[in-house]
Motif scaffolding. Structure first.
Motif, PDB file in Angstrom:
ATOM      1  N   GLY A  65       0.794  -1.230   0.000  1.00 38.21           N
ATOM      2  CA  GLY A  65       0.000   0.000   0.000  1.00 38.21           C
ATOM      3  C   GLY A  65       0.825   1.279   0.000  1.00 38.21           C
ATOM      4  N   CYS A  66       2.143   1.154  -0.123  1.00 40.94           N
ATOM      5  CA  CYS A  66       2.994   2.364  -0.098  1.00 40.94           C
ATOM      6  C   CYS A  66       2.582   3.391  -1.163  1.00 40.94           C
ATOM      7  CB  CYS A  66       4.469   2.012  -0.279  1.00 40.94           C
ATOM      8  SG  CYS A  66       5.007   0.489   0.520  1.00 40.94           S
ATOM      9  N   PRO A  67       2.192   2.942  -2.374  1.00 41.65           N
ATOM     10  CA  PRO A  67       1.844   3.925  -3.427  1.00 41.65           C
ATOM     11  C   PRO A  67       0.654   4.801  -3.081  1.00 41.65           C
ATOM     12  CG  PRO A  67       2.243   1.770  -4.396  1.00 41.65           C
ATOM     13  CD  PRO A  67       2.179   1.570  -2.909  1.00 41.65           C
ATOM     14  N   GLU A  94      20.228  13.673   3.728  1.00 38.69           N
ATOM     15  CA  GLU A  94      19.731  14.908   4.371  1.00 38.69           C
ATOM     16  C   GLU A  94      19.075  14.597   5.703  1.00 38.69           C
ATOM     17  OE1 GLU A  94      17.015  16.799   1.622  1.00 38.69           O
ATOM     18  OE2 GLU A  94      18.532  16.794   0.027  1.00 38.69           O
ATOM     19  N   ARG A  95      18.292  13.536   5.748  1.00 40.55           N
ATOM     20  CA  ARG A  95      17.626  13.170   7.014  1.00 40.55           C
ATOM     21  C   ARG A  95      18.653  12.858   8.090  1.00 40.55           C
ATOM     22  NH1 ARG A  95      14.092  15.041   4.141  1.00 40.55           N
ATOM     23  NH2 ARG A  95      12.606  13.742   3.010  1.00 40.55           N
ATOM     24  N   LEU A  96      19.674  12.089   7.711  1.00 34.50           N
ATOM     25  CA  LEU A  96      20.660  11.668   8.709  1.00 34.50           C
ATOM     26  C   LEU A  96      21.439  12.873   9.251  1.00 34.50           C
ATOM     27  CD1 LEU A  96      21.921   8.405   6.955  1.00 34.50           C
ATOM     28  CD2 LEU A  96      20.373   8.582   8.905  1.00 34.50           C
ATOM     29  N   ASN A 130       2.034  10.627  12.647  1.00 29.20           N
ATOM     30  CA  ASN A 130       0.994   9.619  12.957  1.00 29.20           C
ATOM     31  C   ASN A 130       0.171   9.246  11.732  1.00 29.20           C
ATOM     32  OD1 ASN A 130       1.737   9.850  15.667  1.00 29.20           O
ATOM     33  ND2 ASN A 130       0.369  11.584  15.930  1.00 29.20           N
ATOM     34  N   THR A 131       0.778   9.244  10.575  1.00 23.70           N
ATOM     35  CA  THR A 131       0.042   8.955   9.352  1.00 23.70           C
ATOM     36  C   THR A 131       0.587   7.701   8.689  1.00 23.70           C
ATOM     37  OG1 THR A 131      -0.377  11.296   9.047  1.00 23.70           O
ATOM     38  CG2 THR A 131      -0.629   9.893   7.109  1.00 23.70           C
ATOM     39  N   MET A 132       1.890   7.629   8.577  1.00 25.43           N
ATOM     40  CA  MET A 132       2.513   6.413   8.064  1.00 25.43           C
ATOM     41  C   MET A 132       2.148   5.273   9.015  1.00 25.43           C
ATOM     42  SD  MET A 132       5.659   5.350   6.265  1.00 25.43           S
ATOM     43  CE  MET A 132       6.365   3.715   6.432  1.00 25.43           C
TER      44      MET A 132
HETATM   45  C1  HEC Z   1      -1.108   6.230   4.926  1.00 25.54           C
HETATM   46  C2  HEC Z   1       0.021   6.858   4.254  1.00 25.54           C
HETATM   47  C3  HEC Z   1       1.330   6.119   4.164  1.00 25.54           C
HETATM   48  C4  HEC Z   1       1.578   4.836   3.763  1.00 25.54           C
HETATM   49  C5  HEC Z   1       0.572   3.791   3.344  1.00 25.54           C
HETATM   50  C6  HEC Z   1       3.005   4.661   3.780  1.00 25.54           C
HETATM   51  N1  HEC Z   1       3.609   5.800   4.209  1.00 25.54           N
HETATM   52 FE1  HEC Z   1       5.591   6.145   4.339  1.00 25.54          FE
HETATM   53  N2  HEC Z   1       5.249   7.992   5.110  1.00 25.54           N
HETATM   54  C7  HEC Z   1       4.013   8.589   5.197  1.00 25.54           C
HETATM   55  C8  HEC Z   1       4.167   9.930   5.709  1.00 25.54           C
HETATM   56  C9  HEC Z   1       3.037  10.914   5.979  1.00 25.54           C
HETATM   57  C10 HEC Z   1       5.541  10.124   5.909  1.00 25.54           C
HETATM   58  C11 HEC Z   1       6.223  11.403   6.409  1.00 25.54           C
HETATM   59  C12 HEC Z   1       6.037  11.583   7.879  1.00 25.54           C
HETATM   60  C13 HEC Z   1       6.906  10.654   8.664  1.00 25.54           C
HETATM   61  O1  HEC Z   1       8.129  10.750   8.556  1.00 25.54           O
HETATM   62  O2  HEC Z   1       6.341   9.814   9.380  1.00 25.54           O
HETATM   63  C14 HEC Z   1       6.201   8.878   5.512  1.00 25.54           C
HETATM   64  C15 HEC Z   1       7.579   8.672   5.537  1.00 25.54           C
HETATM   65  C16 HEC Z   1       8.216   7.598   4.962  1.00 25.54           C
HETATM   66  C17 HEC Z   1       9.640   7.454   4.817  1.00 25.54           C
HETATM   67  C18 HEC Z   1      10.686   8.493   5.183  1.00 25.54           C
HETATM   68  C19 HEC Z   1      10.891   9.286   3.897  1.00 25.54           C
HETATM   69  C20 HEC Z   1      11.896  10.384   3.941  1.00 25.54           C
HETATM   70  O3  HEC Z   1      11.935  11.149   2.962  1.00 25.54           O
HETATM   71  O4  HEC Z   1      12.636  10.524   4.923  1.00 25.54           O
HETATM   72  C21 HEC Z   1       9.872   6.263   4.208  1.00 25.54           C
HETATM   73  C22 HEC Z   1      11.218   5.661   3.824  1.00 25.54           C
HETATM   74  C23 HEC Z   1       8.582   5.651   3.988  1.00 25.54           C
HETATM   75  N3  HEC Z   1       7.587   6.474   4.449  1.00 25.54           N
HETATM   76  C24 HEC Z   1       8.419   4.430   3.380  1.00 25.54           C
HETATM   77  C25 HEC Z   1       7.186   3.811   3.200  1.00 25.54           C
HETATM   78  C26 HEC Z   1       7.027   2.473   2.650  1.00 25.54           C
HETATM   79  C27 HEC Z   1       8.167   1.611   2.145  1.00 25.54           C
HETATM   80  C28 HEC Z   1       5.696   2.198   2.688  1.00 25.54           C
HETATM   81  C29 HEC Z   1       5.013   0.914   2.329  1.00 25.54           C
HETATM   82  C30 HEC Z   1       5.598  -0.291   2.931  1.00 25.54           C
HETATM   83  C31 HEC Z   1       5.015   3.372   3.233  1.00 25.54           C
HETATM   84  N4  HEC Z   1       5.961   4.326   3.533  1.00 25.54           N
HETATM   85  C32 HEC Z   1       3.647   3.486   3.411  1.00 25.54           C
HETATM   86  C33 HEC Z   1       2.811   8.027   4.877  1.00 25.54           C
HETATM   87  C34 HEC Z   1       2.627   6.720   4.450  1.00 25.54           C
END
Ligand code: HEC
Length: 164
Positions: A65-67, A94-96, A130-132
């Motif tokens: 579901g990442c997309p 940049e993050r590090l 709190n979204t990821m």
């Molecule tokens: C419901 C939305 C959502 C889904 C689904 C999701 N992400 Fe995210 N993700 C976010 C958001 C919002 C952030 C930025 C906020 C944070 O850092 O938590 C983030 C941050 C990240 C980051 C840090 C990126 C950076 O630029 O530093 C990574 C890596 C990442 N996600 C990977 C993934 C992967 C791989 C998946 C699937 C396995 C995934 N995410 C699924 C919302 C999501």
């Protein structure tokens, strides 16, 4: 202005501030009994199957579901805008370096793994906390996570591989 007017003004400002702070927060449509969905995009653990890592890379991302939330170069349909575009080859270092980074990762690879397993550890500035989802540890095998990290650490802002 009399002292009274000034204090009345101050009280008003504080009251407005409180109103703003406690304004009703927009809630996603929530069905009672369903898993709590956080943020604007409903993606609950029961919508995501176990990802073993034996799938092709695009299926690993798509099944997880990442997309829905991320733009990922080379992954068809990965054009989500909720989270940052996953160009970790560019953004990882940049993050590090970010002074507010307080995770354990020393390499971009480790940072990707950490971001997926413990998204709360570092919230990318400008994106919602709190979204990821926090439950990927239960859905992605170690192999799947490894492949995700290998893929993402190679993605760069420009000149990245074309979408096929
Ligand atoms: C419901 C939305 C959502 C889904 C689904 C999701 N992400 Fe995210 N993700 C976010 C958001 C919002 C952030 C930025 C906020 C944070 O850092 O938590 C983030 C941050 C990240 C980051 C840090 C990126 C950076 O630029 O530093 C990574 C890596 C990442 N996600 C990977 C993934 C992967 C791989 C998946 C699937 C396995 C995934 N995410 C699924 C919302 C999501």
């Amino acid at each position: 202005m009399s002292e009274r007017t000034v204090s009345a003004l101050i009280v008003t400002v504080i009251a407005l501030g409180a109103l703003w702070t406690f304004r009703p927060v927009e809630q996603p449509v929530s069905q009672p009994g369903a898993d709590r969905v956080r943020g604007a995009v409903p993606l609950s653990p029961d919508m995501v199957p176990l990802v073993t890592g034996d799938e092709p890379i695009s299926a690993i991302f798509t099944r997880a579901g990442c997309p829905v939330c991320h733009r990922i170069p080379g992954i068809a349909g990965a054009d989500g805008r909720v989270g940052p575009p996953l160009l970790l080859g560019t953004s990882g270092p940049e993050r590090l370096r970010d002074p507010s980074y307080r995770g354990q990762a020393k390499t971009v690879h480790e940072y990707v793994v950490e971001s997926v397993m413990e998204p709360g550890l570092f919230v990318v500035p400008g994106y919602p906390p709190n979204t990821m989802p926090t439950w990927y540890g239960a859905k992605l095998s170690a192999l799947a996570l490894e492949k995700i990290a290998v893929y993402l650490e190679e993605q760069r802002e420009q000149g990245s591989r074309s979408s096929r």
